[in-house]
Design a protein around this motif. Structure first.
Motif, PDB file in Angstrom:
ATOM      1  N   GLY A 181      13.503   6.322   3.126  1.00 33.67           N
ATOM      2  CA  GLY A 181      14.079   5.888   1.865  1.00 33.67           C
ATOM      3  C   GLY A 181      13.198   5.049   0.969  1.00 33.67           C
ATOM      4  O   GLY A 181      13.670   4.490  -0.022  1.00 33.67           O
ATOM      5  N   LEU A 182      11.899   4.952   1.282  1.00 29.12           N
ATOM      6  CA  LEU A 182      11.007   4.173   0.429  1.00 29.12           C
ATOM      7  C   LEU A 182      10.600   4.993  -0.791  1.00 29.12           C
ATOM      8  O   LEU A 182      10.279   6.183  -0.676  1.00 29.12           O
ATOM      9  N   ASN A 183      10.575   4.360  -1.941  1.00 29.83           N
ATOM     10  CA  ASN A 183      10.154   5.022  -3.171  1.00 29.83           C
ATOM     11  C   ASN A 183       8.633   4.874  -3.311  1.00 29.83           C
ATOM     12  O   ASN A 183       8.118   3.757  -3.336  1.00 29.83           O
ATOM     13  N   VAL A 184       7.946   6.018  -3.364  1.00 32.29           N
ATOM     14  CA  VAL A 184       6.485   6.021  -3.517  1.00 32.29           C
ATOM     15  C   VAL A 184       6.160   6.488  -4.936  1.00 32.29           C
ATOM     16  O   VAL A 184       6.599   7.562  -5.347  1.00 32.29           O
ATOM     17  N   PRO A 185       5.445   5.690  -5.740  1.00 27.77           N
ATOM     18  CA  PRO A 185       4.656   4.510  -5.365  1.00 27.77           C
ATOM     19  C   PRO A 185       5.315   3.163  -5.671  1.00 27.77           C
ATOM     20  O   PRO A 185       4.702   2.125  -5.447  1.00 27.77           O
ATOM     21  N   GLN A 186       6.556   3.163  -6.177  1.00 29.20           N
ATOM     22  CA  GLN A 186       7.146   1.902  -6.641  1.00 29.20           C
ATOM     23  C   GLN A 186       7.259   0.866  -5.517  1.00 29.20           C
ATOM     24  O   GLN A 186       6.994  -0.322  -5.724  1.00 29.20           O
ATOM     25  N   GLN A 187       7.664   1.302  -4.330  1.00 27.53           N
ATOM     26  CA  GLN A 187       7.810   0.376  -3.205  1.00 27.53           C
ATOM     27  C   GLN A 187       6.602   0.396  -2.263  1.00 27.53           C
ATOM     28  O   GLN A 187       6.330  -0.592  -1.581  1.00 27.53           O
ATOM     29  N   LEU A 188       5.905   1.509  -2.235  1.00 23.87           N
ATOM     30  CA  LEU A 188       4.727   1.625  -1.380  1.00 23.87           C
ATOM     31  C   LEU A 188       3.760   2.636  -1.993  1.00 23.87           C
ATOM     32  O   LEU A 188       4.087   3.819  -2.116  1.00 23.87           O
ATOM     33  N   ALA A 189       2.588   2.170  -2.377  1.00 28.72           N
ATOM     34  CA  ALA A 189       1.542   3.069  -2.888  1.00 28.72           C
ATOM     35  C   ALA A 189       0.714   3.576  -1.708  1.00 28.72           C
ATOM     36  O   ALA A 189       0.420   2.821  -0.781  1.00 28.72           O
ATOM     37  N   ILE A 190       0.335   4.858  -1.762  1.00 30.31           N
ATOM     38  CA  ILE A 190      -0.414   5.462  -0.645  1.00 30.31           C
ATOM     39  C   ILE A 190      -1.601   6.237  -1.205  1.00 30.31           C
ATOM     40  O   ILE A 190      -1.450   7.045  -2.129  1.00 30.31           O
ATOM     41  N   LYS A 228       4.537   3.372  10.391  1.00 28.84           N
ATOM     42  CA  LYS A 228       5.686   2.809  11.095  1.00 28.84           C
ATOM     43  C   LYS A 228       5.352   1.400  11.601  1.00 28.84           C
ATOM     44  O   LYS A 228       6.153   0.477  11.472  1.00 28.84           O
ATOM     45  N   ALA A 229       4.143   1.258  12.163  1.00 27.36           N
ATOM     46  CA  ALA A 229       3.720  -0.045  12.679  1.00 27.36           C
ATOM     47  C   ALA A 229       3.547  -1.057  11.556  1.00 27.36           C
ATOM     48  O   ALA A 229       3.967  -2.219  11.667  1.00 27.36           O
ATOM     49  N   LEU A 230       2.937  -0.644  10.453  1.00 28.29           N
ATOM     50  CA  LEU A 230       2.684  -1.574   9.352  1.00 28.29           C
ATOM     51  C   LEU A 230       3.976  -1.997   8.653  1.00 28.29           C
ATOM     52  O   LEU A 230       4.119  -3.152   8.246  1.00 28.29           O
ATOM     53  N   LEU A 231       4.919  -1.066   8.524  1.00 20.55           N
ATOM     54  CA  LEU A 231       6.171  -1.404   7.846  1.00 20.55           C
ATOM     55  C   LEU A 231       7.073  -2.294   8.700  1.00 20.55           C
ATOM     56  O   LEU A 231       8.015  -2.901   8.181  1.00 20.55           O
ATOM     57  N   SER A 232       6.783  -2.366  10.001  1.00 14.96           N
ATOM     58  CA  SER A 232       7.574  -3.224  10.886  1.00 14.96           C
ATOM     59  C   SER A 232       7.098  -4.677  10.869  1.00 14.96           C
ATOM     60  O   SER A 232       7.709  -5.542  11.499  1.00 14.96           O
ATOM     61  N   LEU A 233       5.999  -4.946  10.167  1.00 15.96           N
ATOM     62  CA  LEU A 233       5.474  -6.307  10.098  1.00 15.96           C
ATOM     63  C   LEU A 233       6.447  -7.221   9.333  1.00 15.96           C
ATOM     64  O   LEU A 233       7.174  -6.751   8.442  1.00 15.96           O
ATOM     65  N   PRO A 234       6.461  -8.518   9.657  1.00 20.80           N
ATOM     66  CA  PRO A 234       7.317  -9.456   8.910  1.00 20.80           C
ATOM     67  C   PRO A 234       7.043  -9.414   7.406  1.00 20.80           C
ATOM     68  O   PRO A 234       7.961  -9.545   6.598  1.00 20.80           O
ATOM     69  N   GLU A 235       5.770  -9.220   7.058  1.00 22.15           N
ATOM     70  CA  GLU A 235       5.390  -9.075   5.646  1.00 22.15           C
ATOM     71  C   GLU A 235       4.579  -7.784   5.503  1.00 22.15           C
ATOM     72  O   GLU A 235       3.357  -7.791   5.593  1.00 22.15           O
ATOM     73  N   PRO A 236       5.248  -6.665   5.322  1.00 24.87           N
ATOM     74  CA  PRO A 236       4.550  -5.376   5.294  1.00 24.87           C
ATOM     75  C   PRO A 236       3.692  -5.214   4.046  1.00 24.87           C
ATOM     76  O   PRO A 236       3.861  -5.932   3.058  1.00 24.87           O
ATOM     77  N   PRO A 237       2.745  -4.274   4.081  1.00 22.31           N
ATOM     78  CA  PRO A 237       1.903  -4.031   2.905  1.00 22.31           C
ATOM     79  C   PRO A 237       2.689  -3.365   1.792  1.00 22.31           C
ATOM     80  O   PRO A 237       3.708  -2.724   2.034  1.00 22.31           O
ATOM     81  N   THR A 238       2.197  -3.534   0.571  1.00 17.86           N
ATOM     82  CA  THR A 238       2.800  -2.826  -0.576  1.00 17.86           C
ATOM     83  C   THR A 238       1.982  -1.593  -0.936  1.00 17.86           C
ATOM     84  O   THR A 238       2.395  -0.799  -1.776  1.00 17.86           O
ATOM     85  N   ALA A 239       0.820  -1.446  -0.300  1.00 15.25           N
ATOM     86  CA  ALA A 239      -0.042  -0.282  -0.523  1.00 15.25           C
ATOM     87  C   ALA A 239      -0.803   0.008   0.767  1.00 15.25           C
ATOM     88  O   ALA A 239      -1.032  -0.897   1.573  1.00 15.25           O
ATOM     89  N   VAL A 240      -1.183   1.285   0.936  1.00 20.24           N
ATOM     90  CA  VAL A 240      -1.910   1.700   2.142  1.00 20.24           C
ATOM     91  C   VAL A 240      -3.037   2.637   1.755  1.00 20.24           C
ATOM     92  O   VAL A 240      -2.855   3.543   0.935  1.00 20.24           O
ATOM     93  N   PHE A 241      -4.206   2.395   2.337  1.00 21.98           N
ATOM     94  CA  PHE A 241      -5.333   3.318   2.210  1.00 21.98           C
ATOM     95  C   PHE A 241      -5.541   3.988   3.565  1.00 21.98           C
ATOM     96  O   PHE A 241      -5.780   3.314   4.565  1.00 21.98           O
ATOM     97  N   ALA A 242      -5.441   5.301   3.607  1.00 20.17           N
ATOM     98  CA  ALA A 242      -5.611   6.069   4.842  1.00 20.17           C
ATOM     99  C   ALA A 242      -6.978   6.731   4.849  1.00 20.17           C
ATOM    100  O   ALA A 242      -7.491   7.156   3.799  1.00 20.17           O
ATOM    101  N   CYS A 243      -7.562   6.856   6.040  1.00 17.20           N
ATOM    102  CA  CYS A 243      -8.934   7.359   6.182  1.00 17.20           C
ATOM    103  C   CYS A 243      -9.108   8.811   5.749  1.00 17.20           C
ATOM    104  O   CYS A 243     -10.223   9.224   5.440  1.00 17.20           O
ATOM    105  N   ASN A 244      -8.034   9.593   5.766  1.00 16.71           N
ATOM    106  CA  ASN A 244      -8.113  10.929   5.173  1.00 16.71           C
ATOM    107  C   ASN A 244      -6.728  11.352   4.689  1.00 16.71           C
ATOM    108  O   ASN A 244      -5.729  10.647   4.897  1.00 16.71           O
ATOM    109  N   ASP A 245      -6.658  12.500   4.020  1.00 14.48           N
ATOM    110  CA  ASP A 245      -5.409  12.935   3.398  1.00 14.48           C
ATOM    111  C   ASP A 245      -4.359  13.345   4.424  1.00 14.48           C
ATOM    112  O   ASP A 245      -3.159  13.226   4.172  1.00 14.48           O
TER     113      ASP A 245
END
Length: 344
Positions: A265-274, A234-251
């Motif tokens: 409504g984000l399409n994963v992975p087309q709009q955001l890879a996780i 939520k915090a990262l997507l609120s940035l003026p230029e949000p990431p297109t991919a995210v690496f999380a420390c665990n599953d």
């Protein structure tokens, strides 16, 4: 200040192991060495830990697994692996959850060893990464194996199973970079766990290797929990230029991030890879399933149990404990799934 077993070893001019053998009444100590160690003990008024003396007085065939970890899947896999090692060597296993933040945690553990007549301990993070706790257990003479992220701590008396989280995390981020992502977020776990620090180092290694900007705003400090993933993304997507991919420390964190992304409504992975880490059931209980690093927790635990039992048996027979390797290494492997996989 109370004398320690290391003080005795230094005054007697012998190794820590030799002092431990004298305290435990082992038979393979030369008379001259025995006299030097006993003289040092008397001079320093050293009082051996009661748990260690009780341990030496018996032939216990039970070990303990000590943990403070809210991840039930991790704990269950640890238990399975340790039970396999115990069954293979005719040992029993005692499971001991505890509060690592307690000021008397080391005393509590050693008291439990004495009461339960345990022959040794397997420690997982964060306990295996707490220098003061490790030092007190080592000083007591209780054999132990610690499972740690990264390199082994500088505690010569222990045995270690080391997990290369840094390298594995770097491989995950390099996978995301190869897909064309240039702004990659990082959702951290608890900083009391070395795995968080090692995985963040791997993330930053990959960014540096490929000349990408290491932007502090793309990193969210959290915990190893589903809700932390929700809040982080939520915090990262609120940035003026949000990431297109995210690496999380665990599953678990990754699944929280995926839940929030799809809910909005984000399409994963087309709009955001996780991507996540550990290959826990969380990575398969989502849609799409999550790219992760396959960490063989069951096998890590089996190896830790086998190493501990070998150390215990070598001490009893008076053989040189150097025969048992002090360190064993694992590196989780990249497992690509649909949360990052793009259609050709």
């Amino acid at each position: 200040m109370k004398a320690t077993i290391k003080d005795v070893a230094k005054l007697a001019g012998v190794s820590f192991k030799t002092v431990s053998r004298v305290i435990n009444n082992e038979s393979n100590v030369k008379a001259e060495t025995l006299e030097k160690v006993r003289h040092a003990i008397n001079t320093l008024n050293y009082q051996p830990n009661q748990a260690a003396r009780n341990l030496a007085a018996m032939q216990s065939y039970a070990i303990g697994y000590v943990y403070d970890n809210p991840n039930a899947y991790y704990v269950i896999d640890m238990q399975k692996g340790l039970l396999t090692a115990c069954h293979e060597r005719d040992y029993e296993l005692l499971i001991y959850p505890c509060d690592a933040s307690s000021e008397s945690i080391a005393e509590n553990l050693l008291g439990m060893v004495s009461r339960s007549k345990l022959a040794g301990l397997v420690l997982s993070p964060p306990l295996s990464e707490m220098p003061e706790v490790l030092s007190q257990i080592a000083e007591s003479g209780v054999p132990f194996v610690g499972i740690v992220s990264g390199s082994a701590p500088d505690i010569a008396e222990g045995r270690w199973v080391c997990v290369d989280d840094r390298k594995a995390a770097g491989q995950i981020v390099e996978h995301l970079i190869a897909l064309g992502h240039k702004r990659i977020g990082f959702l951290s776990g608890d900083h009391s766990h070395r795995s968080t620090l090692e995985r963040e180092r791997g993330y930053r290694d990959a960014l540096k290797k490929h000349g990408l900007v290491d932007d502090d705003t793309l990193r969210f400090d959290g915990q190893y929990a589903f809700n932390s993933g929700v809040e982080g993304i939520k915090a990262l997507l609120s940035l003026p230029e949000p990431p297109t991919a995210v690496f999380a420390c665990n599953d678990e964190i990754a699944s929280g991030a995926l839940f929030h992304a799809r809910l909005h409504g984000l399409n994963v992975p087309q709009q955001l890879a996780i991507a996540g880490f550990e290959n826990s059931p969380f990575s398969l209980q989502t849609w799409p399933p999550i790219t992760t690093a396959a960490q063989p927790t069951n096998e890590i635990a089996r190896q830790a149990g086998d190493m501990l039992i070998s150390t215990i048996q070598e001490r009893r027979t008076g053989k040189d404990t150097e025969k048992t390797k002090k360190e064993r290494y694992f590196c989780p492997e990249l497992l690509i799934r649909d949360s990052t996989r793009q259609e050709p």
